[in-house]
Design a protein around this motif. Structure first.
Motif, PDB file in Angstrom:
ATOM      1  N   THR A  61      32.826  65.462  -3.176  1.00  0.00           N
ATOM      2  CA  THR A  61      31.966  65.050  -4.294  1.00  0.00           C
ATOM      3  C   THR A  61      30.736  64.300  -3.785  1.00  0.00           C
ATOM      4  O   THR A  61      29.641  64.461  -4.332  1.00  0.00           O
ATOM      5  CB  THR A  61      32.738  64.177  -5.300  1.00  0.00           C
ATOM      6  OG1 THR A  61      33.285  63.026  -4.643  1.00  0.00           O
ATOM      7  CG2 THR A  61      33.868  64.960  -5.953  1.00  0.00           C
TER       8      THR A  61
ATOM      9  N   ALA B 197      28.193  66.801  -2.462  1.00  0.00           N
ATOM     10  CA  ALA B 197      27.435  67.426  -3.552  1.00  0.00           C
ATOM     11  C   ALA B 197      26.299  66.520  -4.015  1.00  0.00           C
ATOM     12  O   ALA B 197      25.187  66.976  -4.288  1.00  0.00           O
ATOM     13  CB  ALA B 197      28.366  67.750  -4.714  1.00  0.00           C
ATOM     14  N   LEU B 198      26.580  65.228  -4.102  1.00  0.00           N
ATOM     15  CA  LEU B 198      25.552  64.258  -4.487  1.00  0.00           C
ATOM     16  C   LEU B 198      24.454  64.194  -3.430  1.00  0.00           C
ATOM     17  O   LEU B 198      23.263  64.137  -3.749  1.00  0.00           O
ATOM     18  CB  LEU B 198      26.198  62.884  -4.663  1.00  0.00           C
ATOM     19  CG  LEU B 198      25.347  61.767  -5.252  1.00  0.00           C
ATOM     20  CD1 LEU B 198      24.974  62.077  -6.695  1.00  0.00           C
ATOM     21  CD2 LEU B 198      26.096  60.439  -5.187  1.00  0.00           C
TER      22      LEU B 198
ATOM     23  N   ARG C 248      29.160  66.942  -8.375  1.00  0.00           N
ATOM     24  CA  ARG C 248      28.325  65.762  -8.634  1.00  0.00           C
ATOM     25  C   ARG C 248      28.834  64.976  -9.835  1.00  0.00           C
ATOM     26  O   ARG C 248      28.837  63.741  -9.827  1.00  0.00           O
ATOM     27  CB  ARG C 248      26.870  66.172  -8.860  1.00  0.00           C
ATOM     28  CG  ARG C 248      26.102  66.482  -7.596  1.00  0.00           C
ATOM     29  CD  ARG C 248      24.609  66.511  -7.855  1.00  0.00           C
ATOM     30  NE  ARG C 248      24.238  67.517  -8.829  1.00  0.00           N
ATOM     31  CZ  ARG C 248      23.931  68.776  -8.514  1.00  0.00           C
ATOM     32  NH1 ARG C 248      23.962  69.181  -7.269  1.00  0.00           N
ATOM     33  NH2 ARG C 248      23.583  69.633  -9.456  1.00  0.00           N
TER      34      ARG C 248
ATOM     35  N   ARG D 116      28.937  55.881  -3.154  1.00  0.00           N
ATOM     36  CA  ARG D 116      28.013  56.670  -3.973  1.00  0.00           C
ATOM     37  C   ARG D 116      26.608  56.079  -3.935  1.00  0.00           C
ATOM     38  O   ARG D 116      25.620  56.816  -3.850  1.00  0.00           O
ATOM     39  CB  ARG D 116      28.519  56.738  -5.414  1.00  0.00           C
ATOM     40  CG  ARG D 116      27.587  57.508  -6.333  1.00  0.00           C
ATOM     41  CD  ARG D 116      28.159  57.746  -7.699  1.00  0.00           C
ATOM     42  NE  ARG D 116      27.253  58.522  -8.511  1.00  0.00           N
ATOM     43  CZ  ARG D 116      27.581  59.111  -9.641  1.00  0.00           C
ATOM     44  NH1 ARG D 116      28.818  59.022 -10.107  1.00  0.00           N
ATOM     45  NH2 ARG D 116      26.686  59.802 -10.333  1.00  0.00           N
TER      46      ARG D 116
ATOM     47  N   ASN E 293      20.341  60.638   0.389  1.00  0.00           N
ATOM     48  CA  ASN E 293      19.732  61.818  -0.218  1.00  0.00           C
ATOM     49  C   ASN E 293      18.212  61.663  -0.289  1.00  0.00           C
ATOM     50  O   ASN E 293      17.468  62.581   0.041  1.00  0.00           O
ATOM     51  CB  ASN E 293      20.311  62.038  -1.617  1.00  0.00           C
ATOM     52  CG  ASN E 293      19.566  63.083  -2.417  1.00  0.00           C
ATOM     53  OD1 ASN E 293      18.504  62.814  -2.990  1.00  0.00           O
ATOM     54  ND2 ASN E 293      20.106  64.279  -2.485  1.00  0.00           N
TER      55      ASN E 293
ATOM     56  N   ALA F 163      31.600  62.687  -8.794  1.00  0.00           N
ATOM     57  CA  ALA F 163      31.363  61.693  -7.740  1.00  0.00           C
ATOM     58  C   ALA F 163      31.747  60.308  -8.229  1.00  0.00           C
ATOM     59  O   ALA F 163      31.263  59.840  -9.255  1.00  0.00           O
ATOM     60  CB  ALA F 163      29.901  61.717  -7.302  1.00  0.00           C
TER      61      ALA F 163
ATOM     62  N   LEU G 247      28.205  72.653  -6.910  1.00  0.00           N
ATOM     63  CA  LEU G 247      27.573  71.353  -6.699  1.00  0.00           C
ATOM     64  C   LEU G 247      27.475  70.555  -7.991  1.00  0.00           C
ATOM     65  O   LEU G 247      27.633  69.335  -7.999  1.00  0.00           O
ATOM     66  CB  LEU G 247      26.190  71.536  -6.080  1.00  0.00           C
ATOM     67  CG  LEU G 247      26.178  72.063  -4.636  1.00  0.00           C
ATOM     68  CD1 LEU G 247      24.753  72.329  -4.175  1.00  0.00           C
ATOM     69  CD2 LEU G 247      26.852  71.086  -3.693  1.00  0.00           C
ATOM     70  N   SER G 248      27.197  71.242  -9.089  1.00  0.00           N
ATOM     71  CA  SER G 248      27.106  70.546 -10.374  1.00  0.00           C
ATOM     72  C   SER G 248      28.445  69.933 -10.766  1.00  0.00           C
ATOM     73  O   SER G 248      28.511  68.775 -11.196  1.00  0.00           O
ATOM     74  CB  SER G 248      26.636  71.531 -11.449  1.00  0.00           C
ATOM     75  OG  SER G 248      26.591  70.907 -12.717  1.00  0.00           O
TER      76      SER G 248
ATOM     77  N   SER H  18      23.346  58.174  -2.360  1.00  0.00           N
ATOM     78  CA  SER H  18      22.134  58.428  -3.140  1.00  0.00           C
ATOM     79  C   SER H  18      20.883  58.073  -2.343  1.00  0.00           C
ATOM     80  O   SER H  18      19.865  58.774  -2.404  1.00  0.00           O
ATOM     81  CB  SER H  18      22.166  57.637  -4.447  1.00  0.00           C
ATOM     82  OG  SER H  18      23.220  58.072  -5.285  1.00  0.00           O
TER      83      SER H  18
ATOM     84  N   GLN I 270      22.098  67.445  -3.308  1.00  0.00           N
ATOM     85  CA  GLN I 270      21.266  67.744  -4.472  1.00  0.00           C
ATOM     86  C   GLN I 270      19.783  67.833  -4.115  1.00  0.00           C
ATOM     87  O   GLN I 270      19.234  66.932  -3.487  1.00  0.00           O
ATOM     88  CB  GLN I 270      21.459  66.674  -5.552  1.00  0.00           C
ATOM     89  CG  GLN I 270      20.747  66.987  -6.858  1.00  0.00           C
ATOM     90  CD  GLN I 270      21.074  65.974  -7.938  1.00  0.00           C
ATOM     91  OE1 GLN I 270      21.577  64.889  -7.654  1.00  0.00           O
ATOM     92  NE2 GLN I 270      20.817  66.320  -9.180  1.00  0.00           N
TER      93      GLN I 270
END
Length: 211
Positions: free
Chosen positions: A103, A106-107, A55, A160, A167, A58, A51-52, A164, A110
Motif C-alpha cells: 500500500t 502505491a502511494l 492507495r 505514510r 513521492n 494505505a 494502485l488506486s 508522501s 502515484q
C-alpha cells in the motif's frame, strides 16, 4: 536478489523466511512496474486499478478493506510462502508487513512512470537523502517518530507521512527490504537491529560517493 534453493527442512529458518517475504513483495512490485512501462492499454488499466485500490488502503489494517485484502493476496502476493500466511483471525506479521509495504508503494508510485522501487535502498537511506535534498529540519523528527512508533497503526501513520514526501522528491526505496524490516520491527529481539541499520543508512545518505 539472488538466492539458492534450500532444503524443505529449513523453511522455518528466519533468514529463509525473510528472503521469501522479500521475493514475494518485490515480485508484486515488479509486476506493477512492468505494466506501467508497457504502454499497453490493458496493462495500464490493470495497474491504475491496482494502485488506486492500494492507495485507498494505505495506513489501514489488512482486514479493514476486505476487497483490497483479497486483491493483494490473490493478485499481487502470489509468491507469499505458506508459512507467512496466518492461521487465526489476526493477520500474521508477514501478511501485515507485505500488505503495508504494497500500500505504501502505491502511494509512493502515484503520478510517476519510473518505478519508485530500487533495490538495496532502505527507508533510512531514502529519508536521509530526503533530509539533505529538502534542507528541512523537520524530516529528522518525522524519522524519529517512525522509529519510536508504539503500535503498528502508529508506525503506518508515520510511514505514510514520510512516503508522501518521498513521492514529492521522487526518491525511491527497496520495498522488499521495507517489508522485511516492518516484520522485524514487530519482533522485540530484532527491532533494535533494524533501528541501528536505519540510523546508519540515514547518516550514510549524505555521502553519495560512498554509496
Amino acid at each position: 536478489m539472488t538466492s539458492t534453493s534450500q532444503p524443505s527442512t529449513k523453511i522455518s529458518d528466519p533468514q529463509e523466511s525473510e528472503a521469501s517475504l522479500y521475493r514475494a513483495i518485490t515480485s508484486a512490485v515488479y509486476k506493477i512496474a512492468s505494466s506501467l512501462s508497457s504502454n499497453r492499454s490493458e496493462s495500464m488499466a490493470y495497474v491504475r486499478t491496482a494502485l488506486s485500490r492500494l492507495r485507498r488502503a494505505a495506513g489501514a489494517q489488512p482486514g479493514d478493506d476486505p476487497m483490497t485484502w483479497v486483491f493483494v493476496m490473490e493478485e499481487l502476493l502470489t509468491n507469499l510462502p505458506e508459512h507467512e500466511i496466518g492461521r487465526g483471525d489476526e493477520p500474521s506479521t508477514g501478511e501485515w508487513a507485505a500488505f503495508t509495504a504494497m500500500t505504501m508503494f502505491a502511494l509512493h508510485q502515484q503520478s510517476h512512470k519510473t518505478s519508485m522501487h530500487q533495490q538495496h535502498r532502505s527507508i533510512g537511506h531514502a529519508v536521509g537523502e530526503l533530509r539533505w535534498r529538502s534542507g528541512s529540519e523537520s524530516i529528522k523528527a518525522r524519522f524519529d517518530a517512525l522509529q519510536t512508533a508504539p503500535t503498528p497503526k502508529a508506525l503506518q501513520y508515520h510511514l505514510r507521512s514520510i512516503i508522501s514526501l518521498l513521492n514529492s522528491y521522487q526518491i525511491p526505496l527497496d520495498y522488499g527490504l521495507l517489508g522485511q524490516d516492518l516484520k522485524k520491527l514487530r519482533n522485540p529481539k530484532l527491532r533494535p537491529g533494524v533501528i541501528v541499520r536505519w540510523g546508519r543508512d540515514y547518516v550514510r545518505a549524505r555521502y553519495p560517493k560512498a554509496n
